[in-house]
Write a protein that holds these residues in place. Structure first.
Motif, short mmCIF file in Angstrom:
data_model
loop_
_atom_site.label_atom_id
_atom_site.label_comp_id
_atom_site.label_asym_id
_atom_site.label_seq_id
_atom_site.Cartn_x
_atom_site.Cartn_y
_atom_site.Cartn_z
N TYR A 43 0.84 -1.20 0.00
CA TYR A 43 0.00 0.00 0.00
C TYR A 43 0.87 1.24 0.00
CZ TYR A 43 -3.74 3.17 1.56
OH TYR A 43 -4.64 4.19 1.67
N ASP A 44 1.88 1.26 0.86
CA ASP A 44 2.79 2.40 0.93
C ASP A 44 3.54 2.59 -0.38
OD1 ASP A 44 2.00 2.94 3.53
OD2 ASP A 44 3.73 1.94 4.44
N ALA A 45 3.96 1.49 -0.99
CA ALA A 45 4.69 1.57 -2.26
C ALA A 45 3.80 2.14 -3.37
CB ALA A 45 5.21 0.19 -2.66
N MET A 46 2.52 1.78 -3.34
CA MET A 46 1.58 2.29 -4.34
C MET A 46 1.47 3.81 -4.29
SD MET A 46 -2.02 0.21 -4.84
CE MET A 46 -2.46 0.51 -3.17
N PHE A 47 1.52 4.36 -3.09
CA PHE A 47 1.32 5.79 -2.91
C PHE A 47 2.63 6.57 -2.74
CE2 PHE A 47 -2.94 4.24 -1.88
CZ PHE A 47 -3.71 5.13 -2.62
#
Length: 110
Positions: A79-83
């Motif tokens: 999730y963090d990598a996506m954003f």
């Protein structure tokens, strides 16, 4: 569908299958197969609803809670990598738009 189901149940345990399908954003037929595997693996259990014998509720088992706790950090990382590189306001607006879109396409009676 299995991980999304575990995630939903970690927050709202004991919900009806039709509600779980909406929250997990999955068709009920697909969810049914995913739940079969989760039950087989001992991660969730199904119980007939106390007030409506036609309805089934799903509960996270202790083993399911442990599995979710092990897997959540990996999901949070993805999730963090996506954003990455997206500011808080832009992220918030994007997520709000997605929620609105889901409400628009997912019709339910609860």
């Amino acid at each position: 569908p299995q991980m999304r189901s575990l995630a939903v149940l970690s927050v709202t345990d004991g919900i009806l299958i039709r509600e779980l399908a909406v929250y997990a954003v999955v068709q009920q037929s697909t969810l049914s197969r995913a739940l079969d595997a989760l039950v087989r693996d001992g991660l969730v259990r199904r119980e007939t609803d106390a007030t409506d014998s036609r309805a089934t509720r799903v509960y996270l088992t202790d083993k399911g809670q442990e599995a979710y706790a092990r897997l959540w950090p990996h999901m949070a990382e993805a999730y963090d990598a996506m954003f990455k590189g997206i500011g808080a306001a832009e992220k918030e607006a994007f997520v709000a738009t997605l929620r609105t879109m889901l409400r628009n396409i997912r019709k339910h009676d609860f």
